[in-house]
Design an enzyme around this catalytic site. Structure first.
Site, short mmCIF file in Angstrom:
data_model
loop_
_atom_site.label_atom_id
_atom_site.label_comp_id
_atom_site.label_asym_id
_atom_site.label_seq_id
_atom_site.Cartn_x
_atom_site.Cartn_y
_atom_site.Cartn_z
N ARG A 1 -6.25 1.83 18.09
CA ARG A 1 -5.98 0.38 17.99
C ARG A 1 -5.65 -0.25 19.35
O ARG A 1 -5.85 -1.45 19.52
CB ARG A 1 -4.84 0.12 16.99
CG ARG A 1 -5.31 0.33 15.57
CD ARG A 1 -4.26 0.02 14.52
NE ARG A 1 -4.89 0.11 13.21
CZ ARG A 1 -4.26 0.33 12.06
NH1 ARG A 1 -2.95 0.47 12.06
NH2 ARG A 1 -4.93 0.39 10.93
N ARG B 1 -7.16 -3.40 10.01
CA ARG B 1 -6.15 -4.27 10.64
C ARG B 1 -6.69 -4.92 11.91
O ARG B 1 -6.28 -6.03 12.26
CB ARG B 1 -4.87 -3.49 10.91
CG ARG B 1 -4.27 -2.91 9.62
CD ARG B 1 -2.79 -2.65 9.74
NE ARG B 1 -2.35 -1.72 8.70
CZ ARG B 1 -2.09 -2.07 7.44
NH1 ARG B 1 -2.25 -3.30 7.05
NH2 ARG B 1 -1.70 -1.15 6.56
N LYS C 1 -4.47 5.90 14.81
CA LYS C 1 -4.53 5.24 13.48
C LYS C 1 -5.98 5.24 13.00
O LYS C 1 -6.79 6.03 13.46
CB LYS C 1 -3.95 3.83 13.58
CG LYS C 1 -2.46 3.81 13.91
CD LYS C 1 -1.62 4.38 12.77
CE LYS C 1 -0.14 4.36 13.09
NZ LYS C 1 0.64 5.05 12.05
N GLN D 1 4.66 9.36 7.06
CA GLN D 1 3.74 10.21 6.29
C GLN D 1 4.17 11.66 6.37
O GLN D 1 4.20 12.38 5.36
CB GLN D 1 2.32 10.02 6.80
CG GLN D 1 1.78 8.62 6.51
CD GLN D 1 0.42 8.38 7.11
OE1 GLN D 1 -0.12 9.20 7.84
NE2 GLN D 1 -0.15 7.23 6.80
N ARG E 1 -8.65 12.40 12.47
CA ARG E 1 -7.22 12.11 12.69
C ARG E 1 -6.38 13.40 12.70
O ARG E 1 -6.73 14.39 12.08
CB ARG E 1 -6.72 11.11 11.64
CG ARG E 1 -7.40 9.76 11.85
CD ARG E 1 -6.92 8.70 10.90
NE ARG E 1 -5.53 8.36 11.14
CZ ARG E 1 -4.83 7.55 10.36
NH1 ARG E 1 -5.41 7.02 9.28
NH2 ARG E 1 -3.59 7.27 10.64
N GLY F 1 -5.19 7.93 5.46
CA GLY F 1 -4.30 8.92 6.05
C GLY F 1 -3.08 9.17 5.18
O GLY F 1 -2.61 10.31 5.09
N ASP G 1 2.31 -0.99 12.11
CA ASP G 1 1.04 -1.46 11.53
C ASP G 1 0.78 -2.93 11.83
O ASP G 1 -0.33 -3.43 11.62
CB ASP G 1 1.03 -1.24 10.01
CG ASP G 1 0.89 0.23 9.65
OD1 ASP G 1 0.58 1.04 10.55
OD2 ASP G 1 1.11 0.58 8.48
N LYS H 1 0.84 -1.22 0.00
CA LYS H 1 0.00 0.00 0.00
C LYS H 1 0.87 1.26 0.00
O LYS H 1 0.63 2.18 -0.79
CB LYS H 1 -0.91 -0.05 1.23
CG LYS H 1 -1.85 1.14 1.38
CD LYS H 1 -3.07 0.80 2.20
CE LYS H 1 -2.84 0.76 3.70
NZ LYS H 1 -2.69 2.09 4.31
N SER I 1 7.11 9.53 11.98
CA SER I 1 6.01 9.37 11.02
C SER I 1 6.54 9.45 9.60
O SER I 1 7.04 10.50 9.16
CB SER I 1 4.96 10.46 11.21
OG SER I 1 4.07 10.45 10.10
C1 S3P Z 1 2.50 4.99 6.28
C2 S3P Z 1 3.09 5.43 7.46
C3 S3P Z 1 2.61 5.01 8.79
C4 S3P Z 1 1.73 3.79 8.70
C5 S3P Z 1 0.69 3.90 7.61
C6 S3P Z 1 1.36 4.06 6.26
C7 S3P Z 1 3.06 5.46 5.00
O1 S3P Z 1 1.88 6.07 9.36
O2 S3P Z 1 1.09 3.56 9.94
O3 S3P Z 1 -0.15 2.77 7.59
O4 S3P Z 1 2.73 4.89 3.94
O5 S3P Z 1 3.86 6.42 5.03
P1 S3P Z 1 2.57 7.27 10.20
O6 S3P Z 1 3.33 8.12 9.26
O7 S3P Z 1 1.41 8.01 10.82
O8 S3P Z 1 3.43 6.60 11.24
#
Ligand code: S3P
Length: 432
Positions: A345, A386, A341, A168, A122, A94, A314, A21, A166
């Site tokens: 969770r 999940r 999340k 992201q 979120r 997210g 995750d 993903k 993070s």
């Molecule tokens: C992800 C980063 C993680 C992860 C999410 C996917 C990504 O989140 O939990 O399922 O693809 O960059 P965080 O950046 O909030 O840790």
């Protein structure tokens, strides 16, 4: 939609899980702002990645599917996206919202990012605040979406030190940094998945990396690439645990991404006594991959080292399921991020395990689980893919069926999960 997980399933054989993903999102986004046509093999056709594709389509990016499993994204260059006609609805995703916030903060038009009820709750200031330090005009609604981005701002490269690990947020800042003047760097408190860094290099962008810092310099151009998406380790995780706790023989998971920033679950499970073997395959587009062989194993509870948590974030829901049938106590701390999340969770897993008769204590940033006899019952997934899949796996070792409500979001990350689970030997029904 609900799952009914019957006891007694036995897992083994050879399976292939759908594409990663995180890598699929990034391939679509980088392909959209590259010059030329990017061909993505094994793109995850799950709801989250389709939300990213739809958002890109609303900004004028066309994509085609010339053959099964192949997506062609016609790049428009970093300055070629167009103003979307309406707010971009990113559903449950997210990753879409946070990465696009970074990408769009340097564009010449305004955008508004929205999502489903879970996503609208979120935290988004973690990405908005550092983007504002670069000169972006990014607003949240008391820290939550909608995220409103004013375009036409001049971005300036800044050194960021993140409070929470993070990927992201790191990725959003790098995507903004591509459009900023000068150098944008990010220092994280712990290493997180580095797919953006690896993929930027595959698109021809120079990325400076040291032990804890990553940086890009604005003005680079992205060149279309061919991206081979490996199987998603986070999806494989459910079957790794299933094969350990309910195996009839080895289970082989073919061609899974084993980027070390993702695979700490294997280290944790090995500490618990798991027999997991990796057969390396060739690295493609900068991402290591392997076949993962899993043998039924007797698991022992452990105190999980906090240093392993970010690279297993995750996979913790399914680790909690494994802990429920391990001998003795398992303790996880340093996982406060699980509270923000797709659901909380820690609360969702603690509530579900307690309802099945497992002794579990929830702390602010983790769980303490006493392995034991798992009963049956009816559980809420809290709309979290999940959580739903973790309990579906645990059903194999329960004394009575486990019903899991509200599982339609499994399709956000793992379309076809129930079919593959049955093919692997789990006794799982999907009922609408
Ligand atoms: C992800 C980063 C993680 C992860 C999410 C996917 C990504 O989140 O939990 O399922 O693809 O960059 P965080 O950046 O909030 O840790």
């Amino acid at each position: 939609m609900r799952f009914i997980a019957d006891p007694g399933g036995e897992v083994g054989g050879e399976i292939r899980v759908p594409g990663d993903k995180s890598i699929s999102h990034r391939a679509a986004m980088l392909g959209a702002v590259a010059e030329g046509t990017t061909e993505i093999h094994g793109f995850l056709e799950g709801a989250d990645c389709l939300a990213t594709l739809n958002a890109l389509a609303a900004m004028g990016v066309s994509a085609g599917r010339p053959a099964a499993g192949v997506l062609r994204v016609h790049g428009k260059g970093l300055r070629g996206l167009e103003a979307p006609p309406a707010a971009l609805d990113l559903g449950n995703s997210g990753t879409s919202m946070r990465l696009l916030a970074g990408l769009l903060s340097g564009q010449g038009f305004d955008t508004i990012l929205i999502g489903d009820a879970s996503l609208m709750a979120r935290p988004m200031e973690r990405v908005a605040a550092p983007l504002r330090r670069m000169g972006a005009d990014v607003r949240t609604n008391g820290g939550r979406p909608p995220v409103a981005i004013r375009g036409g701002r001049r971005l300036v490269g800044v050194s960021h030190r993140l409070d929470v690990p993070s990927a992201q947020v790191k990725s959003a800042l790098l995507l903004a940094g591509l459009q900023a003047e000068g150098r944008t760097s990010v220092v994280e408190p712990a290493a997180t998945r580095d797919h953006t860094e690896r993929m930027l290099e595959a698109f021809g962008v120079a990325v400076e990396r040291s032990a804890d810092e990553v940086a890009v310099t604005g003005g680079a151009r992205l060149h279309a690439a061919r991206i081979e998406v490996p199987g998603d380790f986070s999806s494989a995780a459910f079957f790794i645990v299933a094969a350990l706790i309910a195996g009839r023989g080895p289970l082989v998971l073919l061609d899974v991404g084993v980027n070390p920033t993702r695979t700490a679950l294997i280290d944790i499970l090995r500490l618990m006594g798991a027999d997991i073997r990796l057969q390396a395959r060739a690295m493609l587009a900068g991402e290591p991959r392997a076949d993962i062989e899993v043998y039924p194993s007797r698991l022992q509870g452990v105190v999980v080292p906090e240093a392993l948590v970010p690279a297993a974030i995750d996979e913790l829901p399914v680790l909690f399921a494994a802990a429920a049938v391990a001998a003795g106590e398992t303790v996880v701390t340093g996982a406060g991020e699980l509270r923000v999340k797709e659901s909380d969770r820690l609360a969702a897993m603690a509530g579900g395990l307690a309802a099945l008769g497992i002794a579990v204590e929830a702390g602010p940033d983790g769980l303490r689980i006493q392995g034991g006899e798992v009963g049956g019952g009816c559980l809420a997934s809290q709309g979290d893919h999940r959580v739903a899949m973790a309990f579906a796996v645990l059903g194999a070792r329960a004394r009575a069926p486990i019903t899991i409500e509200d599982v339609q979001n499994v399709a956000t990350s793992f379309p076809g999960f129930a079919d593959l689970a049955r093919a692997a030997g789990l006794r799982l029904a999907e009922v609408s």
